[in-house]
Design a protein around this motif. Structure first.
Motif, short mmCIF file in Angstrom:
data_model
loop_
_atom_site.label_atom_id
_atom_site.label_comp_id
_atom_site.label_asym_id
_atom_site.label_seq_id
_atom_site.Cartn_x
_atom_site.Cartn_y
_atom_site.Cartn_z
N ARG A 1 11.65 10.15 54.10
CA ARG A 1 12.16 9.83 52.76
C ARG A 1 11.94 11.03 51.83
O ARG A 1 12.83 11.39 51.06
CB ARG A 1 11.46 8.60 52.20
CG ARG A 1 11.92 8.22 50.79
CD ARG A 1 11.09 7.11 50.18
NE ARG A 1 10.82 6.03 51.08
CZ ARG A 1 11.68 5.04 51.37
NH1 ARG A 1 12.84 5.01 50.81
NH2 ARG A 1 11.36 4.09 52.22
N LEU A 2 10.78 11.63 51.90
CA LEU A 2 10.48 12.79 51.07
C LEU A 2 11.43 13.94 51.37
O LEU A 2 12.00 14.56 50.47
CB LEU A 2 9.03 13.24 51.27
CG LEU A 2 8.60 14.49 50.52
CD1 LEU A 2 8.73 14.29 49.01
CD2 LEU A 2 7.17 14.85 50.90
N LEU B 1 17.99 6.57 44.56
CA LEU B 1 17.79 5.45 45.49
C LEU B 1 16.63 5.72 46.43
O LEU B 1 15.84 4.81 46.72
CB LEU B 1 19.08 5.18 46.27
CG LEU B 1 20.27 4.71 45.44
CD1 LEU B 1 21.53 4.61 46.31
CD2 LEU B 1 19.99 3.40 44.73
N LEU B 2 16.51 6.94 46.89
CA LEU B 2 15.39 7.28 47.79
C LEU B 2 14.06 7.20 47.06
O LEU B 2 13.10 6.61 47.57
CB LEU B 2 15.59 8.67 48.39
CG LEU B 2 16.70 8.76 49.44
CD1 LEU B 2 17.02 10.21 49.74
CD2 LEU B 2 16.30 8.01 50.70
N TRP B 3 13.96 7.79 45.86
CA TRP B 3 12.71 7.76 45.11
C TRP B 3 12.34 6.33 44.72
O TRP B 3 11.15 6.00 44.63
CB TRP B 3 12.78 8.64 43.86
CG TRP B 3 12.74 10.11 44.18
CD1 TRP B 3 13.73 11.02 43.99
CD2 TRP B 3 11.66 10.84 44.76
NE1 TRP B 3 13.34 12.27 44.42
CE2 TRP B 3 12.06 12.19 44.90
CE3 TRP B 3 10.38 10.48 45.19
CZ2 TRP B 3 11.23 13.18 45.43
CZ3 TRP B 3 9.56 11.48 45.72
CH2 TRP B 3 9.99 12.80 45.84
N ALA C 1 14.43 13.79 52.78
CA ALA C 1 15.79 13.42 52.36
C ALA C 1 15.93 13.50 50.84
O ALA C 1 16.95 13.98 50.33
CB ALA C 1 16.13 12.01 52.85
N ALA C 2 14.92 13.05 50.10
CA ALA C 2 14.97 13.12 48.64
C ALA C 2 14.99 14.56 48.16
O ALA C 2 15.73 14.90 47.22
CB ALA C 2 13.79 12.36 48.03
N MET C 3 14.22 15.41 48.80
CA MET C 3 14.20 16.82 48.42
C MET C 3 15.55 17.48 48.72
O MET C 3 16.06 18.26 47.91
CB MET C 3 13.05 17.54 49.13
CG MET C 3 11.68 17.11 48.61
SD MET C 3 10.30 17.76 49.57
CE MET C 3 10.44 19.49 49.23
N VAL C 4 16.14 17.18 49.86
CA VAL C 4 17.45 17.72 50.19
C VAL C 4 18.49 17.24 49.18
O VAL C 4 19.34 18.02 48.72
CB VAL C 4 17.86 17.36 51.64
CG1 VAL C 4 19.33 17.66 51.89
CG2 VAL C 4 16.97 18.08 52.65
N ALA C 5 18.42 15.97 48.80
CA ALA C 5 19.35 15.43 47.80
C ALA C 5 19.18 16.15 46.46
O ALA C 5 20.17 16.46 45.78
CB ALA C 5 19.16 13.93 47.63
N ASP C 6 17.92 16.42 46.08
CA ASP C 6 17.68 17.15 44.83
C ASP C 6 18.26 18.57 44.89
O ASP C 6 18.89 19.03 43.94
CB ASP C 6 16.18 17.22 44.53
CG ASP C 6 15.61 15.89 44.04
OD1 ASP C 6 16.41 15.00 43.67
OD2 ASP C 6 14.37 15.76 44.03
N ILE C 7 18.08 19.24 46.01
CA ILE C 7 18.65 20.59 46.19
C ILE C 7 20.17 20.52 46.18
O ILE C 7 20.84 21.33 45.54
CB ILE C 7 18.13 21.23 47.50
CG1 ILE C 7 16.64 21.51 47.39
CG2 ILE C 7 18.92 22.51 47.82
CD1 ILE C 7 15.98 21.85 48.71
#
Length: 178
Positions: free
Chosen positions: A3-4, A32-34, A6-12
């Motif tokens: 999850r972490l 949604l991930l956070w 995926a969330a970081m990739v989404a932020d980038i």
């Protein structure tokens, strides 16, 4: 850990402005991930995932939102004598008619989070957008009884008889014993 990542990739992804051609909303994915609302990724981007069974809490909240949509919409379509009739025969009805108030934020927090995600993040059930979704009291027994009382109406809808609820149906659902 996934999850972490995926969330970081989404932020980038959002930061570099990627995804416009793919239709992915990086900011929503990250949110949604956070917020730990993974089920919503399946709702929004189902074509990217294998079919999964819906979480029972998600199914329940969807049914409650559908029920309240039918109640509020049907009530708004009644003429004034119809509304007066519903008021006269329904316990605890606000002056402006039945309104979805949400779920108990203390004891039904998972339902509040799911409803907020459906309404605010996924833009479904837009008529409830901006409402405080915390009733400050338990709703599960009441909503379960109301959902049971809704079955004859849903059966009619599934049979192709699209129509608003009648005053009698509204009264039966709103007064469902619990």
């Amino acid at each position: 850990m996934l999850r972490l990542i995926a969330a970081m990739v989404a932020d980038i992804h959002a930061k570099v402005g990627a995804g416009e051609e793919s239709g992915l909303d990086s900011k929503m994915v990250s949110t949604l991930l956070w917020n730990r609302q993974d089920w919503a990724l399946h709702w929004e981007y189902g074509h990217l995932f294998e079919r999964e069974e819906d979480n029972p809490d998600v199914t329940y909240v969807k049914e409650v939102l559908d029920m309240w949509r039918a109640i509020e919409s049907s009530y708004s379509q009644l003429d004034e004598p119809g509304k007066a009739d519903v008021h006269a025969r329904t316990k605890y009805l606000p002056d402006d008619g039945p309104k979805f108030g949400g779920f108990d934020g203390n004891n039904e927090a998972q339902y509040c989070a799911i409803a907020r995600t459906m309404i605010e993040d996924l833009a479904r059930w837009k008529e409830f957008k901006g409402r405080d979704l915390n009733t400050h009291s338990p709703t599960d027994r009441r909503y379960a009884a109301m959902l049971e009382a809704m079955k004859p109406y849903w059966d009619a809808i599934r049979a192709g008889r699209m129509r608003p609820m009648t005053a009698d149906e509204l009264v039966a659902v709103l007064n469902a014993p619990y």
